[in-house]
Motif scaffolding. Sequence first.
Motif, short mmCIF file in Angstrom:
data_model
loop_
_atom_site.label_atom_id
_atom_site.label_comp_id
_atom_site.label_asym_id
_atom_site.label_seq_id
_atom_site.Cartn_x
_atom_site.Cartn_y
_atom_site.Cartn_z
N PHE A 123 1.06 -1.26 -0.09
CA PHE A 123 -0.05 -0.20 0.44
C PHE A 123 0.81 1.40 -0.43
N GLY A 124 0.42 2.35 -0.29
CA GLY A 124 1.73 4.22 -0.37
C GLY A 124 2.20 3.21 -1.97
N LYS A 125 2.73 4.38 -1.99
CA LYS A 125 4.00 4.22 -2.55
C LYS A 125 5.60 4.91 -2.86
N SER A 126 5.99 4.33 -3.24
CA SER A 126 7.92 5.33 -2.72
C SER A 126 7.79 4.87 -1.42
N GLU A 127 8.62 6.56 -0.95
CA GLU A 127 8.90 5.99 0.45
C GLU A 127 8.19 6.12 0.94
N ALA A 128 6.75 5.82 1.00
CA ALA A 128 5.17 5.50 2.01
C ALA A 128 5.48 4.17 2.11
N GLU A 129 5.29 3.26 1.06
CA GLU A 129 5.59 1.70 0.51
C GLU A 129 4.95 1.45 1.82
N THR A 130 3.91 0.63 1.72
CA THR A 130 3.85 -0.38 3.65
C THR A 130 3.55 -1.89 2.52
N ILE A 131 4.77 -2.57 3.04
CA ILE A 131 4.99 -3.74 1.84
C ILE A 131 4.07 -5.03 3.31
N VAL A 132 3.03 -5.66 2.57
CA VAL A 132 2.65 -6.37 3.24
C VAL A 132 2.48 -7.72 3.17
N LEU A 133 2.66 -8.31 1.72
CA LEU A 133 3.24 -9.51 1.97
C LEU A 133 4.53 -9.37 0.09
N ASP A 134 5.35 -10.19 0.48
CA ASP A 134 6.59 -10.69 -0.39
C ASP A 134 6.64 -11.26 -1.01
N ASN A 135 6.42 -11.35 -2.43
CA ASN A 135 6.94 -12.61 -3.15
C ASN A 135 6.73 -14.25 -2.50
N ILE A 136 5.26 -14.50 -2.81
CA ILE A 136 5.00 -15.50 -2.02
C ILE A 136 4.16 -16.55 -3.20
N SER A 137 4.77 -17.28 -3.07
CA SER A 137 4.66 -18.49 -4.26
C SER A 137 4.37 -19.60 -3.46
N LEU A 138 3.05 -20.36 -3.52
CA LEU A 138 2.74 -21.31 -2.97
C LEU A 138 1.46 -22.12 -4.32
N ARG A 139 1.53 -23.27 -3.65
CA ARG A 139 0.82 -24.52 -4.27
C ARG A 139 0.26 -25.16 -3.97
N LEU A 140 -1.33 -24.70 -3.70
CA LEU A 140 -2.66 -25.09 -2.72
C LEU A 140 -3.56 -26.54 -2.95
#
Length: 236
Positions: free
Chosen positions: A14-31
């Motif tokens: 959420f947000g952009k550049s310096e104000a960006e909040t990363i909630v999920l980072d490079n998630i790969s799954l097979r369910l």
Amino acid sequence: MYNKITLENIHKSFGKSEAETIVLDNISLRLESEDFISIIGSSGSGKSTLLSIIGTLEKPTKGKVYYDEKEVHKLKANSLSELRNQHIGFIFQQFHLLPTLTAMENILAPLFHQKVSYDKEARAKELLGLVGLSDKHASLPSQLSGGQQQRVAIARSLIAKPDWILADEPTGNLDSATSKNIIDLLLDIKQKTNCGIILVTHDPALSKQSDRTIELKDGQIISDMRYAQVEDAYHD
């Protein structure tokens, strides 16, 4: 029927550049639908956001989600809504029962404006029996305990005969004994209906009852273990 869900390089922020909040980072799954899967992590780890993306309620900032070979976020809005309504059942921490409707009517609510190939009321009665509430069909939510209300919510999630049940902290408002009963019920439903179940919880003890446990921390997967591995880890 959708037997697998695949996530490829999912990023959510959420947000952009310096104000960006990363909630999920490079998630790969097979369910796989044959598994009872739990997703654990502390508050703010990203587990509920991940479940929302799996359930098509949210779009990832980057990455792809597939149901079998179908890339879901390329679907038009009505096709995506159809997939969600017909193939996914949601259970939440807050029961979201309509206070003026009976248990039976709450279970039927998702089908009020839908045509289906089966008898809706017969299906609702069958589900009331499955969750042990046949005698509560005419009860309002205010006349039911917390555990009974959650059982109604579970039955409601099954009314459309979904391929997957996504449960976000379904025992969060319940005491430990009732929580165990709800998890036991979900395990029983898994055996009887063959649908895939993905459970989000902050409680490692509950996750130990699943076939596979995925642990998140700060938006990243830090472990992905089968039940036997989880039990070994707890005894190390």
